[in-house]
Design an enzyme around this catalytic site. Structure first.
Site, PDB file in Angstrom:
ATOM      1  CE  LYS A  84       1.963  10.189   6.108  1.00  0.00           C
ATOM      2  NZ  LYS A  84       1.016   9.797   7.192  1.00  0.00           N
TER       3      LYS A  84
ATOM      4  CG  ASP B 268       3.218   4.837  10.847  1.00  0.00           C
ATOM      5  OD1 ASP B 268       4.113   5.670  10.398  1.00  0.00           O
ATOM      6  OD2 ASP B 268       2.048   4.791  10.689  1.00  0.00           O
TER       7      ASP B 268
ATOM      8  CD  GLN C  20      -1.656  10.341   9.110  1.00  0.00           C
ATOM      9  OE1 GLN C  20      -1.265   9.696   8.020  1.00  0.00           O
ATOM     10  NE2 GLN C  20      -1.499  11.548   9.439  1.00  0.00           N
TER      11      GLN C  20
HETATM   12  N1  GUN Z   1       0.176  11.261  12.455  1.00  0.00           N
HETATM   13  C1  GUN Z   1       0.913  12.239  12.701  1.00  0.00           C
HETATM   14  N2  GUN Z   1       2.430  11.759  12.447  1.00  0.00           N
HETATM   15  C2  GUN Z   1       2.145  10.269  11.976  1.00  0.00           C
HETATM   16  C3  GUN Z   1       2.817   9.437  11.660  1.00  0.00           C
HETATM   17  O1  GUN Z   1       4.069   9.321  11.697  1.00  0.00           O
HETATM   18  N3  GUN Z   1       2.346   8.070  11.140  1.00  0.00           N
HETATM   19  C4  GUN Z   1       0.985   7.900  11.482  1.00  0.00           C
HETATM   20  N4  GUN Z   1       0.441   6.606  10.860  1.00  0.00           N
HETATM   21  N5  GUN Z   1       0.189   8.869  11.894  1.00  0.00           N
HETATM   22  C5  GUN Z   1       0.626  10.043  12.132  1.00  0.00           C
END
Ligand code: GUN
Length: 280
Positions: free
Chosen positions: A49, A116, A93
């Site tokens: 990211k 998200d 995350q």
């Molecule tokens: N862990 C796995 N996929 C995701 C996601 O799309 N967002 C977040 N914040 N954590 C994750």
């Protein structure tokens, strides 16, 4: 033989568009990511990211907190980012360590900065087909992929396997909002293959490697694989037994190189969209 949906190529194209659009602004969009603990997969995701954000000319903040961080300390970090006007998008995350109440953490993120779309007020807007700031990254990535291949979901039988808050639930609501006839299956579903065989579009997000075989799939169905599991040799597998299923389907996503690259692309789009909303 199915058309193999190329998520890597679509993601590359969309990222280029995002980059070009971001360059029109004097200020740069800023994505802040919080990671707690040492989960190896989470570390890889967060690094990707950051790397992608920087490639697009975005600002990237990564806050790393120890596994034993208290809920109060984590909430303080989020509030700092909420109040920082230079931060446009915040992502915590997941998964978080067991001693932390994830729902409470996600509710702390300011809805206007929720990269998200996991805050309940944002999820609720999807549930009532309302106007959201941005959509959850993986479901949004799946719908973008279908769009790119000119696959409409309206009126189709779409079966979603998996009911997670990250993929299955929001995806089902978003499909419904696009006039699909949606069925959600999960680990307690009885006669799963009877249901999956009805799908014009089958989307699996169960995290159960290669469990979907050709006898569970209708002829010429469209198959979208969200599962990513690493076996003991480090090889990635999806939920779909790709070699077994691809002959009889009309479109299919590979793992890796299908849905995966789209998720990060959606996150970058969300960061840019939140930045634009905050700088109107
Ligand atoms: N862990 C796995 N996929 C995701 C996601 O799309 N967002 C977040 N914040 N954590 C994750």
């Amino acid at each position: 033989m199915a058309v193999i949906i190329d998520g890597k190529a679509v993601s590359k194209k969309l990222l280029e568009q995002i980059k070009n659009e971001a360059e029109l602004y004097e200020k740069k969009p800023c994505l802040a990511v919080i990671i707690v603990g040492n989960d190896a997969a989470s570390k890889i995701y967060v690094n990707n990211k950051r790397k992608t954000a920087l490639e697009l000319g975005f600002k990237s903040i990564v806050t790393e907190l120890p596994e034993d961080v208290t809920e109060t300390a984590l909430i303080k970090e989020i509030e700092k980012l909420n109040n920082d006007t230079t931060v446009n998008a915040i992502l915590v995350q997941l998964p978080l360590p067991k001693h932390i109440n994830s729902a409470k953490i996600l509710e702390t993120i300011k809805p206007e900065k929720d990269a998200d779309c996991f805050h309940p007020s944002n999820v609720g807007k999807i549930a009532v087909n309302g106007k959201v700031f941005v959509y959850p990254c993986t479901p949004k990535g799946i719908l973008s992929l279908l769009d790119e291949y000119k696959i409409s979901v309206a009126g189709k039988n779409v079966v979603v396997v998996g009911r997670s808050n990250i993929v299955g639930r929001p995806l089902a609501m978003m499909l419904l909002n696009k006039d699909a006839t949606v069925t959600i299956c999960h680990s307690k579903t009885k006669n799963l293959s009877e249901i999956t065989k009805q799908a014009d579009i089958l989307i699996s997000a169960a995290g159960n490697p290669k469990f979907i075989k050709k006898d569970m799939v209708k002829d010429r169905a469209i198959i979208i694989d969200v599962g990513i599991t690493r076996d003991s040799n480090g090889k990635l597998s999806g939920d779909i037994d790709f070699e077994n299923v691809k002959e009889n389907s009309s479109y299919i996503t590979p793992v890796p190189g299908g849905v995966g690259p789209m998720t990060i692309c959606s996150l970058m789009q969300n960061t840019l969209d939140l930045f634009k909303l905050q700088n109107k």
